[in-house]
Design an enzyme around this catalytic site. Structure first.
Site, short mmCIF file in Angstrom:
data_model
loop_
_atom_site.label_atom_id
_atom_site.label_comp_id
_atom_site.label_asym_id
_atom_site.label_seq_id
_atom_site.Cartn_x
_atom_site.Cartn_y
_atom_site.Cartn_z
N SER A 48 0.73 -1.10 0.03
CA SER A 48 0.00 -0.23 0.09
C SER A 48 0.69 1.22 -0.11
O SER A 48 2.11 1.24 0.19
CB SER A 48 -0.68 0.00 1.34
OG SER A 48 -0.29 0.13 2.46
N ASP A 81 -1.34 -1.47 -3.84
CA ASP A 81 -2.77 -1.45 -3.37
C ASP A 81 -3.36 0.03 -3.25
O ASP A 81 -2.58 1.01 -2.47
CB ASP A 81 -2.84 -2.40 -2.01
CG ASP A 81 -4.40 -2.54 -1.43
OD1 ASP A 81 -5.14 -2.77 -2.45
OD2 ASP A 81 -4.52 -2.58 -0.38
N GLY A 180 -11.19 -2.91 7.02
CA GLY A 180 -11.12 -2.70 8.68
C GLY A 180 -11.31 -3.74 9.42
O GLY A 180 -11.89 -4.73 8.95
N SER A 213 -11.18 -9.79 4.69
CA SER A 213 -10.78 -10.32 6.12
C SER A 213 -12.00 -11.05 6.87
O SER A 213 -13.14 -10.30 6.74
CB SER A 213 -10.00 -9.45 6.98
OG SER A 213 -8.61 -9.36 6.46
#
Length: 323
Positions: A48, A81, A180, A213
């Site tokens: 990132s 990313d 998140g 995630s």
């Protein structure tokens, strides 16, 4: 071996999804490579903008090059990313990246297309593929924050127009996932009807799933038991949904938060159990082993585990055909 992202997508499409894992340091890199070799899986390393600035982008690149030598069996792509336009151009010029993501999803539709088109034109001259995003995921990731009330699913008709006009090579779609650690409070999840509708408009085109995630509750509970204060009860993506999504054209599944939870759990528990210790190598070694196990477990659910030899043969056949 670093390979083009498009090559991995061609092999994976409709069969399995590639795990795209964000890394920031040595321990993550070593655990990532070990986990993928243990599970015999191709994969994507994601850097990132925040990771590139954490130490220095040259440090991360050098560590990846070193890991490539340490694990010569590994087959992977290197991906930027959530890049802005300036960072995309830097990565394209570097010659190190297999693909870049330009994230202009916060812009109006036509401006998103215009920005993506500029990046795609520059990238394609270097043989680099481009991921774009349409629709908006809720949640927080580094410097990206979108209130859940402003999140919106990707419109299939717009997706088709966007791809045709922007020249992007893969598309990150908003289909019910969230960035998140706090993610879902209720029963939200992947909208498979939306994924299928997008695939019907873009047959054979690689889709990308961000915010994927799973936020395992046992990780959150162990972190809090060791002194953390994460909110319990939050839900991520049901990891059993990865493979069904892959069969609908999702070729890349981004997983970052879960790795951070493993890191936090290992370090909190280690120093809680050994408060007299001050050697960073103890928890570092434990984390590398735990992260490797986590990566291997996710590859099983993605369907990428066991694909390494098949990918190698696929790449070899392509080289022979091009000769």
């Amino acid at each position: 071996m670093i390979v083009p992202t498009r090559t991995l997508f061609e092999h994976a499409y409709g069969k399995y999804a590639l795990g795209a894992y964000n890394i920031n340091n040595l321990e993550q890199i070593m655990g990532l490579f070990r986990g993928n070799i243990d599970s015999r899986a191709p994969f994507i390393i994601q850097l990132s903008k925040g990771a590139r600035g954490y130490t220095d982008k040259r440090m991360l690149e050098a560590m990846i090059r070193a890991a490539e030598e340490i694990f010569p069996e590994a087959i992977f792509a290197v991906h930027l990313d959530h890049g802005d336009e300036k960072t995309c151009y830097e990565c394209i010029e570097s010659g190190f990246y297999s693909s870049v993501m330009i994230d202009a999803s916060h812009e109006p539709f036509d401006e998103n297309i215009a920005i993506t088109r500029r990046v795609a034109d520059a990238a394609h001259k270097r043989g680099i593929s481009v991921e774009a995003e349409l629709g908006m995921l809720g949640g927080v990731e580094e410097d990206i924050q979108v209130d859940e009330s402003h999140a919106c699913l990707t419109d299939p008709d717009q997706a088709k127009e966007f791809v045709q006009r922007s020249g992007c090579d893969s598309l990150a779609v908003a289909i019910g996932t969230s960035h998140g650690a706090y993610k879902f409070a209720g029963s939200q999840g992947i909208h498979f009807d939306r994924v299928k509708a997008i695939q019907e408009e873009l047959p054979g085109f690689p889709l990308v799933m961000h915010g994927s995630s799973s936020v395992p509750p046992e990780e959150v509970q162990r972190i809090n038991a060791a002194g953390g204060k994460l909110r319990e009860g939050a839900k991520g993506v049901d990891a059993s949904q990865y493979l069904p999504a892959a069969r609908l054209g999702v070729c890349k599944v981004n997983i970052d938060t879960d790795g951070r939870l493993v890191w936090t759990r290992v370090h909190r528990e280690y120093f809680q159990e050994k408060p007299e210790d001050f050697d960073l190598r103890g928890p570092g070694k434990l984390f590398m082993a735990e992260y490797a196990k986590f990566i291997a477990s996710r590859n099983e659910l993605l369907g990428s585990a066991g694909q390494l030899d098949s990918v190698r043969e696929f790449i070899g056949d392509r080289k022979k055909a091009a000769a």
